[in-house]
Enzyme design. Structure first.
Site, PDB file in Angstrom:
ATOM      1  N   ARG A  54       0.842  -1.207   0.000  1.00 19.08           N
ATOM      2  CA  ARG A  54       0.000   0.000   0.000  1.00 19.08           C
ATOM      3  C   ARG A  54       0.870   1.246   0.000  1.00 19.08           C
ATOM      4  NH1 ARG A  54      -1.808   2.855   4.806  1.00 19.08           N
ATOM      5  NH2 ARG A  54      -3.499   4.324   4.326  1.00 19.08           N
ATOM      6  N   LYS A  69     -13.106   3.427   0.820  1.00 18.15           N
ATOM      7  CA  LYS A  69     -12.813   3.427   2.254  1.00 18.15           C
ATOM      8  C   LYS A  69     -14.046   3.944   2.998  1.00 18.15           C
ATOM      9  CE  LYS A  69      -8.722   4.861   3.536  1.00 18.15           C
ATOM     10  NZ  LYS A  69      -7.517   5.734   3.652  1.00 18.15           N
ATOM     11  N   THR A 123      -6.580  -0.309  10.222  1.00 22.60           N
ATOM     12  CA  THR A 123      -6.346   0.663  11.295  1.00 22.60           C
ATOM     13  C   THR A 123      -6.172   0.015  12.673  1.00 22.60           C
ATOM     14  OG1 THR A 123      -7.840   2.158  10.075  1.00 22.60           O
ATOM     15  CG2 THR A 123      -7.010   2.913  12.194  1.00 22.60           C
TER      16      THR A 123
END
Length: 588
Positions: free
Chosen positions: A142, A327, A385
């Protein structure tokens, strides 16, 4: 405990407390039921047009499968886990340990079904670290466009492509993550300490930075907030409440203090900034991605499907096949969740900003809902996250972080993601190893997992779906892997959606398709040129798998010929075969 409860209820104060507690629980239950009904109204099946013909209904596939060995306690170390996995899940029962292949089957990318996304940053942007991350289990690299410049990201892209060119048995996909419309505080000459009860001002005037006031980079900030709103700094590290506002400033009172540094991320609880999801900088980054042929975009702060359609139209005009991952991280995206995911190629549960704009107790429930919606639509979903946040500075994770990974795997995520852990953490390789080990161990206990909600609900108008369904039934019943040949990746991703127990060996003659399939759960993408003769191609593929140690002589595999584009078959024919692997060892 019982006597304590009776004692508490005997006093008026405790009785009132108990009554309030019950009322709170009932209120919470009603809220949860309302949320469940909200998402149920947006199920895929309700918006799909009803098909004619008799649907195929099926009970769980798990009722007819071959019994598996009982579970055992796995060693604690990753190395021990890999060895014990090989012993417990050898495909052909009765093989002795010394007879097992020492080939590529021991690679982490083969054994683990849940994929790992690693953010590349200063700690991992060297050729050596890219190779080591890949060997430890990275499946997707990423690029966080919030940091770095095009030159630094181009270097990483080149390193990943170099690795892919050199590796015959593994592939790494590339994901470009846009910055999005972030609201941030301005620069300060030095960090300042904010104490509880202190007054502090945010202003849209440029260049302000003092102990009592700081600039905000968003001109509409004053209009977006109201008196009584809660303002969060860095996702909740500090919080302030809005007391009043003027034409250009917002006056706040500090609730939870701390150290305020330059350019901190700001959120308003329960609200999203009225900014476009794709900024001018994002469009420049998207063009950069097209030029360098990345595999996925992760688009930040998507609020509605219109943004996705706009980006896809642009990619189509560029003749680009880059897939769009949305997202889910803003309050405004939740009411439009179904339409957003329908328009996209996949989703990411970005829990950082999601937990800042919505109550944190809603985040795990929303995570489960988003994964369920994606699975029902056959779209890949990434959980991201704070998965191993403590490993940025420490060599071992917290037990809660380990459970967090396991929950994401059990809920059906295609991939789990590392951010700062691999971008700038002290222990990036250990973080990947922990994530691999926990996912692998969790998957070993999921032999009785529930099938997708849409499992078996197909009709004769959807031949590919029906064949993917029956190929999964056959594979699970016989305890075999699946071999599929694909030019577009469609049939392989469809099989991944049905979550077969065995590995999906997806052979493709397109390098781009091979890289894209690296994100999907359970798929082992392999590049191989196809010949004009079907039998020759089948034989070559099985021989290659045997040579690499992924299959053994005498082992059975389910071979699927179906999909949107017929290969070696007419459009009106579809095939599922069970083949026994023959010895391909060359004679001396």
């Amino acid at each position: 405990m019982m006597s304590g409860s009776r004692l508490c209820s005997s006093t008026p104060t405790c009785a009132a407390q108990k009554k309030n507690s019950v009322q709170e629980q009932l209120s919470s239950s009603r809220l949860l039921c309302g949320r469940i009904r909200f998402f149920q109204r947006r199920k895929v099946e309700q918006e799909w047009p009803q098909q004619s013909g008799f649907p195929i209904h099926a009970t769980s596939l798990r009722t007819k499968r071959v019994p598996r060995p009982g579970y055992e306690v796995f060693p604690a170390s990753p190395e021990g886990l890999v060895e014990d996995w090989k012993d417990s899940f050898t495909r052909k029962e009765g093989l002795q340990a010394e007879e097992k292949s020492a080939g590529i089957w021991t690679k982490t990318s083969v054994q683990r079904k849940t994929k790992i996304v690693c953010t590349i940053g200063p700690s991992t942007s060297t050729p050596e670290m890219i190779h080591k991350l890949a060997e430890e289990g990275m499946n997707v690299a990423r690029l966080n466009m919030s940091h770095g410049d095009h030159a630094s990201h181009k270097k990483v892209i080149d390193l990943v492509k170099e690795y892919n060119a050199q590796s015959a048995d593994n592939v790494i996909a590339i994901m470009l993550d846009t910055k999005g419309p972030e609201v941030r505080s301005g620069d300060l000459p030095q960090p300042i300490m904010l104490g509880k009860g202190q007054e502090f001002i945010f202003t849209i005037k440029r260049g302000v930075g003092s102990e009592k006031c700081v600039s905000v980079n968003y001109d509409g900030f004053v209009n977006d907030v109201e008196k009584g709103d809660t303002l969060l700094v860095d996702g909740g590290m500090m919080s302030l409440t809005v007391k009043s506002k003027t034409s250009d400033s917002v006056i706040c009172e500090v609730i939870d203090g701390g150290e305020l540094k330059s350019r901190r991320h700001l959120n308003v609880r329960g609200k999203s900034a009225t900014l476009p999801s794709i900024t001018d900088k994002d469009w420049e980054d998207i063009k950069f991605g097209v030029e360098n042929e990345v595999d996925f975009y992760a688009v930040s702060f998507v609020k509605d499907a219109k943004v996705v359609h706009e980006l896809k139209d642009y990619l189509k005009s560029c003749n680009s096949d880059i897939q769009v991952t949305v997202k889910i991280e803003s309050a405004d995206s939740i009411p439009n969740l179904h339409s957003i995911i329908s328009a996209s190629d996949g989703a990411m549960v970005a829990r950082g900003d999601l937990g800042a704009e919505l109550p944190i107790e809603e985040v795990p429930l929303l995570q489960e809902d988003i994964i369920r919606v994606c699975c029902s639509m056959g779209k890949p979903v990434i959980v991201a996250t704070n998965m191993l946040e403590s490993m940025i500075n420490h060599p071992t994770p917290t037990r809660a972080e380990v459970s967090d990974i396991a929950i994401a795997v059990r809920e059906g995520a295609d991939a789990v993601m590392l951010s700062g852990e691999t971008a700038h953490g002290k222990y990036p390789l250990k973080a990947v190893k922990v994530m691999h080990t926990v996912a692998l161990r969790t998957e070993a206990t999921m032999l009785d997992e529930e099938p997708p909600a849409s499992f078996g609900r197909t009709s004769k108008e959807h031949m590919s779906e029906m064949f993917a369904f029956h190929a999964t039934m056959m594979s699970n019943t016989l305890g075999t892997s699946i071999v599929v040949f694909t030019r577009t990746g469609f049939m392989a991703t469809l099989l991944s959606h049905y979550r077969p127990f065995g590995t999906i060996f997806a052979f493709t003659n397109e390098e781009r398709v091979k890289q894209r399939l690296a994100l999907y759960r359970g798929i082992r993408p392999i590049y191989m040129p196809f010949s004009n003769d079907a039998e020759e191609t089948f034989s070559k593929a099985l021989s290659l798998l045997q040579k690499l140690g992924m299959l053994k002589e005498g082992e059975q595999v389910a071979l699927v010929q179906s999909g949107r584009q017929p290969i070696w078959r007419s459009e009106s024919t579809h095939h599922i075969q069970v083949r026994t692997v023959q010895d391909c060892t060359p004679t001396k």
